[in-house]
Every structure is written in C-alpha cells, then in structure tokens.
Design an enzyme around this catalytic site. Structure first.
Site, PDB file in Angstrom:
ATOM      1  N   ARG A 101       0.841  -1.195   0.000  1.00 39.81           N
ATOM      2  CA  ARG A 101       0.000   0.000   0.000  1.00 39.81           C
ATOM      3  C   ARG A 101       0.873   1.241   0.000  1.00 39.81           C
ATOM      4  NH1 ARG A 101      -4.413  -0.045   4.669  1.00 39.81           N
ATOM      5  NH2 ARG A 101      -2.575   0.127   5.967  1.00 39.81           N
ATOM      6  N   THR A 105      -1.706   7.374  -0.061  1.00 43.62           N
ATOM      7  CA  THR A 105      -3.026   7.174  -0.708  1.00 43.62           C
ATOM      8  C   THR A 105      -3.710   5.894  -0.247  1.00 43.62           C
ATOM      9  OG1 THR A 105      -2.076   5.896  -2.522  1.00 43.62           O
ATOM     10  CG2 THR A 105      -2.141   8.295  -2.798  1.00 43.62           C
ATOM     11  N   ASP A 197       1.205  -3.980  12.023  1.00 45.63           N
ATOM     12  CA  ASP A 197       1.590  -4.246  10.634  1.00 45.63           C
ATOM     13  C   ASP A 197       1.957  -5.720  10.490  1.00 45.63           C
ATOM     14  OD1 ASP A 197       3.313  -4.586   8.274  1.00 45.63           O
ATOM     15  OD2 ASP A 197       3.033  -2.426   8.054  1.00 45.63           O
ATOM     16  N   ASP A 200       5.450  -6.599   8.985  1.00 44.37           N
ATOM     17  CA  ASP A 200       6.550  -6.261   9.898  1.00 44.37           C
ATOM     18  C   ASP A 200       6.622  -7.254  11.053  1.00 44.37           C
ATOM     19  OD1 ASP A 200       7.205  -4.125   8.347  1.00 44.37           O
ATOM     20  OD2 ASP A 200       6.451  -2.586   9.712  1.00 44.37           O
TER      21      ASP A 200
END
Ligand code: PRP
Ligand code: URA
Length: 205
Positions: A101, A105, A197, A200
């Site tokens: 991503r 945006t 995340d 991660d």
C-alpha cells in the site's frame, strides 16, 4: 459473502497474534496454525469425485477432491499463511502476487505476479492476514479474474466492515473468510484493535 469463523481455538490463537509482546517467532508459528485451522473450514464445501477403490478387505465407494487448489498469498504477509494450508493440501499449487500500500493514498501497488496455468479449472484461495480498506485483496482478486480464475475464496485473518463491504460490492461472487471482524480503521488505515503491521510482525522488520 462474509463467513466469520468463531471456533474457540481460532479465537485463542488470534489473541496470541494480537498481543504486542508476541515475538516474531511466536507470531510466525501462530499465524501458520491459524491458517491451518481456517483451511479446515474454508475447504468444507470442496466438491468430491465419487470413486471406487479396493481396501485390503473389500471394495469401497468413496470420494476424492475433484478440483485443483491454488493458493495465492499476497506478499508479504500472506506468505505466513501458506505452510499452514499446504500441510492439509500438499498438492496445492502456489502463485504469488506482490503488492504494497502506498502510505499516503493507501492504494495498492503491484510489483510482482507469478501464477500457475489453468486457474479457470481451480479453486483459488487468496491469502492475506489483513483486510483493511480492501484495496489490496480487491486488486489481487482482479488480477486473478483477469488471468481466468472463476472460483475464488478470500482468506484473511482480521478484517473491518469497510474492507468487507468493498469486496462484497466489487466481487460479490467471492466468499470472504475471517477469524476476527474488528471495529474500524485508524487515520493511517490500520485496523483497530488489529495486530499492527502484519508484514513487519511476521518478518521482524
Ligand atoms: C498489508 C496487508 C495487506 C494490506 C491490507 O500489506 O498484508 O496486503 O496491507 O490493507 P488494505 O486492505 O488497505 O489494502 P502492506 O501494504 O503493509 O505490504 P507488506 O505486507 O509488504 O508490508
Ligand atoms: N495492513 C496491516 O498490516 N495492518 C493493518 O492493520 C492494516 C493493513
């Protein structure tokens, strides 16, 4: 259509995944186990061919899976779901779609696609732990449809209503499986309460 899986073992393992103190090693192992438990539910409508075999004592009319299965993890975090499912479906083929991503945006950018042939004859499972805006999963489903896939199941671990609505609107033919339906997205597009995340946490970056 959303299918929210509620098995107590899944909820228990999802709790482990969410905890901020869960280490990379434990996160990886738990995501793998969750994917396996989800696969058991996701495959409960797979079509069978009825065949006749010989047991040591008699003949037996029984069933075997009628269609090829293709797993398509969305890189990076979807990779953490592949092994848990191939333990149950060792003949499954695995395609890959690389996507991330854009941080401002939140639009998905595709950087890699490698898919097996004959997607049109297979049951294709898109794997991604997180269904946030739905942009990444939706774009992955589009890539698969453009490559001929007809039967697609989206297997995510945690989602939010916004992402579910987007997939249901853009791809009403796709069954969506979740182990947790969370509240909402924060201003940066992360799922709350979520798990942070996923890529991660899985890779320790
Ligand atoms: C994460 C996650 C999904 C996506 C979900 O990937 O693994 O692919 O975000 O968000 P969305 O529903 O709003 O599209 P990310 O973009 O962080 O890439 P990474 O796995 O390579 O870190
Ligand atoms: N991607 C993630 O890895 N986590 C989120 O909460 C949302 C998108």
């Amino acid at each position: 259509m959303l299918i929210l899986l509620k098995h107590p073992l899944l909820t228990h393992k999802l709790t482990q995944l969410r905890r901020k103190e869960t280490s990379t090693k434990d996160f990886r192992e738990t995501l793998d186990e969750i994917a396996g438990l989800m696969a058991y539910e996701v495959t409960n409508d797979l079509p069978l061919n009825i065949i006749t075999i010989n047991t040591p004592l008699s003949i037996c009319q029984t069933g075997e899976l009628a269609m090829d299965i293709v797993l398509v993890p969305v890189l990076r975090a979807g990779l953490g779901m592949v092994d848990g499912i191939t333990k149950l479906l060792p003949s499954a083929k695995v395609g890959h779609i690389g996507m991330y991503r854009d941080h401002t945006t939140l639009e998905p950018l595709t950087y890699y696609t490698k898919l097996p042939d004959n997607l049109q004859d297979a049951i294709v499972m898109v794997l991604d732990p997180m269904l946030a805006t739905g942009g990444s999963s939706g774009a992955a489903i589009k890539v698969l449809k453009d490559n001929g896939a007809k039967t697609i199941k989206l297997v995510c671990v945690i989602g939010v209503p916004e992402g579910v609505r987007k997939i249901e609107h853009d791809h009403p033919d796709v069954q969506i499986y979740l182990a947790g339906l969370d509240e909402r997205l924060n201003e940066k597009g992360y799922i709350l309460p979520g798990l942070g995340d996923a890529g991660d946490r899985l890779f320790g970056t």
